[in-house]
Motif scaffolding. Structure first.
Motif, PDB file in Angstrom:
ATOM      1  N   GLU A 122       2.003  50.209  72.947  1.00  0.00           N
ATOM      2  CA  GLU A 122       0.896  51.151  73.111  1.00  0.00           C
ATOM      3  C   GLU A 122       1.098  52.066  74.322  1.00  0.00           C
ATOM      4  N   LEU A 123       1.948  51.662  75.246  1.00  0.00           N
ATOM      5  CA  LEU A 123       2.162  52.454  76.457  1.00  0.00           C
ATOM      6  C   LEU A 123       3.172  53.569  76.259  1.00  0.00           C
ATOM      7  N   ASP A 181       1.376  44.052  73.960  1.00  0.00           N
ATOM      8  CA  ASP A 181       0.961  45.355  73.466  1.00  0.00           C
ATOM      9  C   ASP A 181       1.714  46.498  74.140  1.00  0.00           C
ATOM     10  N   GLU A 182       2.877  46.236  74.678  1.00  0.00           N
ATOM     11  CA  GLU A 182       3.621  47.242  75.445  1.00  0.00           C
ATOM     12  C   GLU A 182       3.926  48.495  74.627  1.00  0.00           C
ATOM     13  N   PHE A 198      -7.762  52.350  80.264  1.00  0.00           N
ATOM     14  CA  PHE A 198      -7.702  51.435  79.135  1.00  0.00           C
ATOM     15  C   PHE A 198      -7.116  50.110  79.589  1.00  0.00           C
ATOM     16  N   ASN A 199      -7.353  49.091  78.803  1.00  0.00           N
ATOM     17  CA  ASN A 199      -6.808  47.758  79.029  1.00  0.00           C
ATOM     18  C   ASN A 199      -5.804  47.459  77.939  1.00  0.00           C
ATOM     19  N   PHE A 200      -4.791  46.695  78.275  1.00  0.00           N
ATOM     20  CA  PHE A 200      -3.893  46.194  77.234  1.00  0.00           C
ATOM     21  C   PHE A 200      -3.514  44.766  77.574  1.00  0.00           C
ATOM     22  N   ARG A 201      -3.136  44.040  76.559  1.00  0.00           N
ATOM     23  CA  ARG A 201      -2.761  42.639  76.716  1.00  0.00           C
ATOM     24  C   ARG A 201      -1.258  42.466  76.577  1.00  0.00           C
ATOM     25  N   TYR A 202      -0.767  41.377  77.108  1.00  0.00           N
ATOM     26  CA  TYR A 202       0.641  41.031  76.984  1.00  0.00           C
ATOM     27  C   TYR A 202       1.048  41.110  75.517  1.00  0.00           C
ATOM     28  N   SER A 209      -3.605  40.384  80.769  1.00  0.00           N
ATOM     29  CA  SER A 209      -3.967  41.768  80.508  1.00  0.00           C
ATOM     30  C   SER A 209      -3.790  42.581  81.778  1.00  0.00           C
TER      31      SER A 209
END
Length: 88
Positions: free
Chosen positions: A86-87, A83-84, A77-81, A62
């Motif tokens: 979302e960016l 979930d690109e 915010f946080n994102f996990r591998y 993450s």
């Protein structure tokens, strides 16, 4: 912009957040960025942004993102591998 950044182990973040947030407030910062727990965290609490990016070393790594405009934090915010999307 003033940030308080630490690994977190000396603030005992695995058992409490009080030492870390107190140190950040004494330093008069907008945000505190910490690690050590490997647990993603992103929140705004009593005028202080608190962010832990999580863990980049595992298959489900993450990251933490801080959105800044004009020297002021708008959100984080946080994102996990994986979930690109979302960016975008």
């Amino acid at each position: 912009m003033r940030l308080y950044m630490t690994h977190g182990h000396k603030h005992r973040v695995k058992s409490m957040m009080g030492l870390l947030t107190s140190a950040a407030r004494v330093a008069r910062v907008q945000a505190v960025l910490y690690g050590h727990t490997h647990i993603p965290d992103c929140r705004y609490e009593d005028g202080l942004w608190i962010l832990n990016p999580g863990s980049s070393g595992s298959w489900a790594g993450s990251a933490g993102i801080v959105v800044v405009d004009g020297g002021k934090i708008l959100r984080c915010f946080n994102f996990r591998y994986g979930d690109e999307e979302e960016l975008k």
